[in-house]
Design an enzyme around this catalytic site. Structure first.
Site, PDB file in Angstrom:
ATOM      1  N   TYR A  36      -9.150  -1.349  -2.097  1.00 31.11           N
ATOM      2  CA  TYR A  36     -10.305  -0.447  -2.142  1.00 31.11           C
ATOM      3  C   TYR A  36     -11.170  -0.729  -3.359  1.00 31.11           C
ATOM      4  O   TYR A  36     -10.795  -1.500  -4.245  1.00 31.11           O
ATOM      5  CB  TYR A  36      -9.856   1.023  -2.114  1.00 31.11           C
ATOM      6  CG  TYR A  36      -9.327   1.562  -3.433  1.00 31.11           C
ATOM      7  CD1 TYR A  36      -8.088   1.178  -3.922  1.00 31.11           C
ATOM      8  CD2 TYR A  36     -10.073   2.460  -4.191  1.00 31.11           C
ATOM      9  CE1 TYR A  36      -7.606   1.686  -5.127  1.00 31.11           C
ATOM     10  CE2 TYR A  36      -9.595   2.973  -5.397  1.00 31.11           C
ATOM     11  CZ  TYR A  36      -8.363   2.580  -5.864  1.00 31.11           C
ATOM     12  OH  TYR A  36      -7.883   3.074  -7.046  1.00 31.11           O
ATOM     13  N   HIS A 105       6.843  -5.412   9.025  1.00 32.02           N
ATOM     14  CA  HIS A 105       6.342  -5.698   7.678  1.00 32.02           C
ATOM     15  C   HIS A 105       5.428  -6.923   7.631  1.00 32.02           C
ATOM     16  O   HIS A 105       4.436  -6.939   6.938  1.00 32.02           O
ATOM     17  CB  HIS A 105       7.509  -5.906   6.701  1.00 32.02           C
ATOM     18  CG  HIS A 105       8.212  -4.647   6.316  1.00 32.02           C
ATOM     19  ND1 HIS A 105       8.816  -3.818   7.240  1.00 32.02           N
ATOM     20  CD2 HIS A 105       8.411  -4.061   5.113  1.00 32.02           C
ATOM     21  CE1 HIS A 105       9.356  -2.789   6.615  1.00 32.02           C
ATOM     22  NE2 HIS A 105       9.131  -2.910   5.318  1.00 32.02           N
ATOM     23  N   LYS A 150      -6.608  -4.010  -6.781  1.00 26.63           N
ATOM     24  CA  LYS A 150      -6.986  -2.612  -6.527  1.00 26.63           C
ATOM     25  C   LYS A 150      -6.507  -2.251  -5.122  1.00 26.63           C
ATOM     26  O   LYS A 150      -7.297  -2.217  -4.171  1.00 26.63           O
ATOM     27  CB  LYS A 150      -8.507  -2.446  -6.700  1.00 26.63           C
ATOM     28  CG  LYS A 150      -8.910  -0.999  -6.998  1.00 26.63           C
ATOM     29  CD  LYS A 150     -10.290  -0.943  -7.579  1.00 26.63           C
ATOM     30  CE  LYS A 150     -10.824   0.473  -7.727  1.00 26.63           C
ATOM     31  NZ  LYS A 150     -10.084   1.349  -8.612  1.00 26.63           N
ATOM     32  N   GLU A 182      -2.720   0.643 -19.308  1.00 25.22           N
ATOM     33  CA  GLU A 182      -3.940   1.378 -18.930  1.00 25.22           C
ATOM     34  C   GLU A 182      -3.535   2.824 -18.711  1.00 25.22           C
ATOM     35  O   GLU A 182      -2.509   3.251 -19.240  1.00 25.22           O
ATOM     36  CB  GLU A 182      -4.566   0.739 -17.680  1.00 25.22           C
ATOM     37  CG  GLU A 182      -3.614   0.665 -16.491  1.00 25.22           C
ATOM     38  CD  GLU A 182      -4.266   0.087 -15.241  1.00 25.22           C
ATOM     39  OE1 GLU A 182      -5.489   0.018 -15.150  1.00 25.22           O
ATOM     40  OE2 GLU A 182      -3.494  -0.271 -14.327  1.00 25.22           O
ATOM     41  N   LEU A 206      -5.607  -3.013 -14.203  1.00 32.47           N
ATOM     42  CA  LEU A 206      -6.781  -3.286 -13.377  1.00 32.47           C
ATOM     43  C   LEU A 206      -7.902  -3.839 -14.261  1.00 32.47           C
ATOM     44  O   LEU A 206      -8.178  -3.258 -15.321  1.00 32.47           O
ATOM     45  CB  LEU A 206      -7.257  -2.001 -12.692  1.00 32.47           C
ATOM     46  CG  LEU A 206      -8.313  -2.272 -11.628  1.00 32.47           C
ATOM     47  CD1 LEU A 206      -7.659  -2.795 -10.354  1.00 32.47           C
ATOM     48  CD2 LEU A 206      -9.124  -1.031 -11.326  1.00 32.47           C
TER      49      LEU A 206
HETATM   50  N1  PDD Z   1     -10.099   4.035 -10.624  1.00 31.46           N
HETATM   51  N2  PDD Z   1      -7.265   1.385 -13.895  1.00 31.46           N
HETATM   52  C1  PDD Z   1      -6.937   2.039 -12.774  1.00 31.46           C
HETATM   53  C2  PDD Z   1      -5.502   2.139 -12.403  1.00 31.46           C
HETATM   54  C3  PDD Z   1      -7.940   2.614 -11.961  1.00 31.46           C
HETATM   55  O1  PDD Z   1      -7.607   3.237 -10.827  1.00 31.46           O
HETATM   56  C4  PDD Z   1      -9.297   2.505 -12.370  1.00 31.46           C
HETATM   57  C5  PDD Z   1     -10.422   3.077 -11.562  1.00 31.46           C
HETATM   58  C6  PDD Z   1      -9.591   1.823 -13.558  1.00 31.46           C
HETATM   59  C7  PDD Z   1     -11.008   1.658 -14.051  1.00 31.46           C
HETATM   60  O2  PDD Z   1     -11.713   0.694 -13.306  1.00 31.46           O
HETATM   61  P1  PDD Z   1     -13.288   0.765 -13.115  1.00 31.46           P
HETATM   62  O3  PDD Z   1     -13.880   0.839 -14.463  1.00 31.46           O
HETATM   63  O4  PDD Z   1     -13.614  -0.495 -12.426  1.00 31.46           O
HETATM   64  O5  PDD Z   1     -13.584   1.994 -12.307  1.00 31.46           O
HETATM   65  C8  PDD Z   1      -8.557   1.269 -14.288  1.00 31.46           C
HETATM   66  C9  PDD Z   1     -11.062   4.485  -9.665  1.00 31.46           C
HETATM   67  C10 PDD Z   1     -12.305   5.070 -10.254  1.00 31.46           C
HETATM   68  C11 PDD Z   1     -10.376   5.369  -8.657  1.00 31.46           C
HETATM   69  O6  PDD Z   1      -9.301   4.982  -8.220  1.00 31.46           O
HETATM   70  O7  PDD Z   1     -10.940   6.407  -8.264  1.00 31.46           O
END
Ligand code: PDD
Length: 294
Positions: A36, A105, A150, A182, A206
């Site tokens: 996603y 799977h 992601k 993170e 990520l």
């Molecule tokens: N999440 N790390 C994780 C685990 C995340 O799910 C996200 C973002 C980030 C930040 O990435 P970015 O700056 O590209 O949004 C880091 C999104 C916003 C979500 O799952 O809703």
């Protein structure tokens, strides 16, 4: 609150949320087998869409799923979806799963992917969070070793996020074997001696689009930037700690594990980068939703 009339996109069609249906055999539902993206949109202008589409390609490659669209096609679809919403500041969510097949799977041959997109009002951080910072808790990062993808398999992140909520905090900051990775849905950066320090983009976090934006902006305003591993001790004794994500932008951490962090207020380096970030992103329509910072 769900709006059944909200226009979403599913497999080639724009339709009302109430009419969007996916099979219970979809591999997203059965296995969490998909990827996603979340793309911020200000005043109907997507922010850093090419970066998000490049990361989408990286995630698809990582799970060995063919991209159903070119970058140009994605741009057109995203802009069309954005145009169909009655509000201007949005967060576009898009996901692609490995489609619908008998449960097994192994990858099903010749099955089309399921493509879903929705766009919700941009959840601007509250003024209070920007001005006073936010609380986080910490935990050991027990997720898998491909956090650079992601994927929609987010149970580890979901449990960590709930841990934060259980402690009246907004995020759980994660450490793996003593290294800062993170947070459950955002990246984490720290400030040491007036410079920004960020953990290196590897398979344990990520590669955040906002993380990149924050580092670019820090460099642009003349701050030293150091990308290197950060120990737990260094993170916990940093001068400042920030969260970054597409929907939170940048937020200062002012409480950790129930105790004040630093001097308990967003620091001067945060305030400089937050302001520069606001100047560089597209102009939001809902200026009332936009906090200012002293
Ligand atoms: N999440 N790390 C994780 C685990 C995340 O799910 C996200 C973002 C980030 C930040 O990435 P970015 O700056 O590209 O949004 C880091 C999104 C916003 C979500 O799952 O809703």
């Amino acid at each position: 609150m769900l709006n059944p009339d909200q226009i979403v996109y599913l497999n080639g069609e724009f339709l009302a949320l109430a009419d969007a249906r996916v099979s219970v055999l979809d591999r997203g539902f059965i296995y969490g087998d998909g990827v996603y993206e979340v793309i911020p949109v200000y005043g109907r202008q997507p922010f850093r869409m090419p970066h998000h589409l490049r990361r989408l390609q990286y995630s698809l490659d990582g799970i060995r799923l063919a991209n159903p669209h070119t970058e140009g096609e994605w741009e057109t679809l995203v802009r069309e979806l954005v145009g169909k919403q009655p509000f201007s500041d949005q967060a576009v969510y898009l996901q692609i799963t490995r489609g619908v097949a008998k449960r097994d799977h192994a990858f099903p041959p010749g099955v089309p992917p399921t493509i879903f997109m929705m766009s919700n009002p941009f959840p601007f951080p509250a003024r209070e969070q920007i001005e006073n910072g936010v609380a986080v808790v910490t935990a050991e990062d027990n997720r898998w070793h491909r956090c650079d993808l992601k994927t929609i398999s987010l149970l580890g992140n979901v449990l960590m996020r709930q841990l934060a909520v259980d402690h009246n905090a907004v995020e759980t900051v994660l450490f793996r074997d003593d290294r800062l990775t993170e947070a459950s849905a955002s990246n984490v950066l720290i400030v040491k001696h007036g410079g920004v320090v960020a953990p290196p983009k590897d398979h344990l976090m990520l590669p955040g689009i906002t993380y990149d934006a924050a580092l670019e902006i820090a460099r642009a305003v003349g701050l030293p930037v150091d990308v290197r591993p950060i120990t737990r001790r260094e993170a916990m004794s940093a001068d400042e700690m920030w969260l970054s994500s597409s929907t939170r932008e940048v937020l200062a951490v002012t409480r950790i594990d129930g105790a004040p962090f630093g001097d308990g207020k967003p620091g001067p380096v945060f305030r400089a980068v937050w302001k520069a970030f606001q100047e560089r992103k597209p102009h939001p329509s809902d200026v009332a939703a936009q906090a200012t910072i002293r």
